[in-house]
Scaffold this motif. Structure first.
Motif, PDB file in Angstrom:
ATOM      1  N   LEU A 170      -3.629   8.575   8.864  1.00  0.00           N
ATOM      2  CA  LEU A 170      -2.397   6.976   8.791  1.00  0.00           C
ATOM      3  C   LEU A 170      -1.868   6.822   9.806  1.00  0.00           C
ATOM      4  O   LEU A 170      -1.692   5.527  10.583  1.00  0.00           O
ATOM      5  CB  LEU A 170      -1.571   6.604   7.048  1.00  0.00           C
ATOM      6  N   TYR A 171      -1.334   7.928  10.348  1.00  0.00           N
ATOM      7  CA  TYR A 171       0.176   7.948  11.582  1.00  0.00           C
ATOM      8  C   TYR A 171      -0.956   8.002  12.840  1.00  0.00           C
ATOM      9  O   TYR A 171      -0.636   7.107  13.833  1.00  0.00           O
ATOM     10  CB  TYR A 171       0.330   9.367  11.487  1.00  0.00           C
ATOM     11  N   HIS A 216      -7.051   7.431   2.618  1.00  0.00           N
ATOM     12  CA  HIS A 216      -6.245   8.164   2.503  1.00  0.00           C
ATOM     13  C   HIS A 216      -5.370   9.528   2.207  1.00  0.00           C
ATOM     14  O   HIS A 216      -5.794  10.432   1.323  1.00  0.00           O
ATOM     15  CB  HIS A 216      -5.798   7.780   0.692  1.00  0.00           C
ATOM     16  N   GLN A 241      -8.872   0.080   1.265  1.00  0.00           N
ATOM     17  CA  GLN A 241      -9.811   0.564   2.058  1.00  0.00           C
ATOM     18  C   GLN A 241     -10.052  -0.596   2.486  1.00  0.00           C
ATOM     19  O   GLN A 241     -10.610  -0.206   3.456  1.00  0.00           O
ATOM     20  CB  GLN A 241     -10.752   1.978   1.544  1.00  0.00           C
ATOM     21  N   TYR A 254       1.095  -1.195  -0.215  1.00  0.00           N
ATOM     22  CA  TYR A 254       0.202   0.248  -0.157  1.00  0.00           C
ATOM     23  C   TYR A 254       1.026   1.416   0.315  1.00  0.00           C
ATOM     24  O   TYR A 254       0.791   2.571  -0.599  1.00  0.00           O
ATOM     25  CB  TYR A 254      -0.697   0.097   0.957  1.00  0.00           C
ATOM     26  N   LEU A 255       2.217   1.181   0.898  1.00  0.00           N
ATOM     27  CA  LEU A 255       2.841   2.087   0.902  1.00  0.00           C
ATOM     28  C   LEU A 255       3.626   2.912  -0.197  1.00  0.00           C
ATOM     29  O   LEU A 255       3.573   3.914  -0.780  1.00  0.00           O
ATOM     30  CB  LEU A 255       4.085   2.123   1.541  1.00  0.00           C
ATOM     31  N   MET A 293      -7.133   3.072   8.317  1.00  0.00           N
ATOM     32  CA  MET A 293      -6.063   3.072   7.523  1.00  0.00           C
ATOM     33  C   MET A 293      -6.309   2.829   6.031  1.00  0.00           C
ATOM     34  O   MET A 293      -5.354   3.183   5.757  1.00  0.00           O
ATOM     35  CB  MET A 293      -4.913   2.226   7.674  1.00  0.00           C
TER      36      MET A 293
END
Length: 552
Positions: A102-103, A97, A169, A33-34, A94
């Motif tokens: 995310l963090y 987007h 997602q 994903y990253l 997560m």
């Protein structure tokens, strides 16, 4: 199987199974994903591996404080439920987007795991302190460990299908749903936890919580900031002068110093009868760091190996089945994109104009277009994250065999001690790395795709080592820990896992720096062999402590 074990075991087994379903579904797609340049964050291999390493390190660092809170204040049941809810929310977030989201999601998972992971393992161990279950402890932890891996095995099929059908997602949403199912099952078993779930409170000689905050947590935060700033200055001659490769790695290592000091202080302040058992546990913690550094490459370097260097094409009936189940996806080959692809920056260059590459499948990066492909041809590739089910698949197959093997030895009074099992686990794990060295040679250092059977063989061997080591580690902590700090020492086991996980991220971030990928795996082999030799050197003293405590 169940009737010889505590009645709570099935509920703890299923709770952990669904918790691991969520966690390993997330881990299986995290770096993919990253690195996704279209719907992900377009990170480089180094960036993704560094963030992955920091994340899984912090996930296993928080059990230190989670175990402490459960021991003294909340008890195990409350801590496990709170931890599970936090992780479920984190997994679902997560899929948003946005880098900030995310963090935040990662932070919730990190905190949640801190409350869930050490305490469900400790709660299980409490049942085996009863005389009638005492000789079943190793077997009970192996069964529990199999539950972990059933969840880890099935999750990747859901993750692959949902990602292909609906996007990242929805795969992350499925991870959250799995976690919430685990919490519900755990809650259903409440009546069986009575008498084993009580909080121990603050015992005489324990460090007060405010002192832990002031002298451990606050210093860790301060040390982490120092680590981040100390060598994190970029210059024209040195893009990143961080001591250990990146600012986040420096911050993590510095932040660990006060925590490591705390565990050392436990040893020096312990009562005479507790000193040797605590010392034995700290020695084991130190050795297994290197095991986790190599083992946790499954979500980073080995995921990259599956993505880029493994033949993932499916044809014929197999291709139809995978396509129907949405476990494979068609990709189109474009010869021009191969020439233009710049792996360092994940961009496509057209003259002086630089555009983000969104069409080129990385699978073709090390392919030979003149020999194997036609322009515009399409191939069906099974989803990369399915390779993450190989290891748990082996665990499911091998756990009953390993349990039966040790039961057979026990009946003949020949079962090795838990430290001995750990030593042989390290040796077997080292041998698994040689399979990947051979895989690199078979693929002419990545210029040709190799069979997935290389990964299957590698995971098969390291799984045997894992089954000798990981559930045995949980078992030995519950056997040797002084009763008033059992969860705290379980947190120490996860601290060693945390440090190993961060080392794994550091190793994986170096992947692109090795022109000969065999050298990358030789480094891993050397680390595991060093750990093996050190463990065998400590074995005599560790076994002596086990004998003194009258445990096996």
């Amino acid at each position: 199987m169940w009737n010889k074990h505590p009645k709570a075991l099935p509920y703890l087994f299923l709770s952990e199974m669904w918790e691991r379903f969520g966690y390993y579904l997330m881990i299986g797609i995290f770096t993919l994903y990253l690195k996704d340049v279209e719907t992900g964050f377009a990170m480089t291999e180094k960036q993704a591996s560094d963030l992955y390493g920091t994340f899984i390190a912090l996930v296993f660092l928080t059990p230190f404080i989670g175990g402490l809170v459960a021991d003294r204040y909340w008890g195990y049941r409350k801590s496990i439920i709170i931890g599970g809810v936090l992780m479920g929310i984190g997994y679902m977030m997560m899929g948003i987007h946005n880098i900030t989201a995310l963090y935040v999601a990662m932070t919730l998972v990190i905190l949640g795991n801190g409350f869930f992971k050490p305490n469900i393992s400790t709660l299980l161990g409490n049942f085996y302190s009863e005389e009638k279950f005492k000789d079943k402890k190793d077997e009970g932890y192996n069964i529990f460990y199999m539950g972990i891996n059933i969840g880890a095995f099935i999750c990747n099929f859901f993750g692959a299908a949902l990602q292909i059908l609906l996007g990242w997602q929805w795969a992350f949403m499925a991870a959250g749903v799995g976690m919430f199912i685990g919490v519900i099952i755990f809650f259903m078993g409440t009546k069986f936890y009575k008498g084993h779930d009580h909080k121990k409170g603050v015992q005489p000689g324990d460090m007060p919580f405010w002192k832990i905050v002031m002298f451990i947590l606050v210093p860790s935060a301060v040390f982490g900031v120092i680590g981040w700033l100390l060598k994190g200055v970029e210059s024209a001659s040195n893009a990143n002068s961080a001591i250990f490769g990146s600012d986040s790695t420096d911050a993590f290592i510095f932040a660990c110093i006060p925590v490591v000091f705390f565990y050392g202080n436990l040893y020096f302040r312990a009562k005479k009868d507790d000193k040797r058992p605590i010392g034995a546990l700290l020695a084991i913690f130190m050795v297994v760091i290197l095991f986790w550094a190599v083992f946790k490459l499954n979500g980073s370097a080995l995921n990259t190996w599956a993505d880029r260097y493994t033949d993932r094409e499916v044809t014929g009936v197999t291709g139809e089945i995978f396509g129907t189940l949405k476990l494979a996806q068609e990709v189109e080959f474009k010869k021009d994109s191969v020439a233009l692809y710049d792996d360092a920056f994940r961009i496509q260059k057209e003259g002086d104009i630089v555009l983000k590459e969104v069409n080129y499948p990385v699978y073709f990066r090390n392919d030979n277009p003149d020999e194997f492909r036609a322009e515009g041809s399409k191939v069906s590739l099974w989803a990369t994250n399915l390779s993450q089910s190989i290891n748990p698949g082996w665990v499911i197959i091998l756990t009953p065999l390993i349990v039966a093997f040790f039961t057979w030895l026990r009946q003949r009074n020949k079962e090795p001690t838990t430290p001995t099992k750990i030593a042989f686990g390290l040796l077997i794990s080292a041998l698994s790395v040689l399979v990947m060295v051979a895989a690199v040679k078979a693929g002419a250092n990545g210029t040709e795709k190799v069979s997935v059977w290389w990964l299957v063989a590698n995971y098969g061997i390291i799984t045997i080592g894992e089954l000798f080591l990981s559930p045995m580690g949980l078992s030995v902590v519950s056997k040797l820990s002084p009763t008033n700090i059992t969860s705290l020492m379980m947190g120490g086991w996860f601290l060693s896992t945390s440090i190993g996980n961060k080392m794994s991220g550091v190793l994986a971030s170096l992947w692109d720096t090795y022109d000969d990928k065999a050298n990358f795996f030789w480094i891993n082999f050397g680390l595991l062999m060093f750990a093996t030799l050190l463990m065998f050197a400590l074995l005599k003293q560790l076994n002596k402590v086990m004998k003194e405590k009258n445990i096996h």
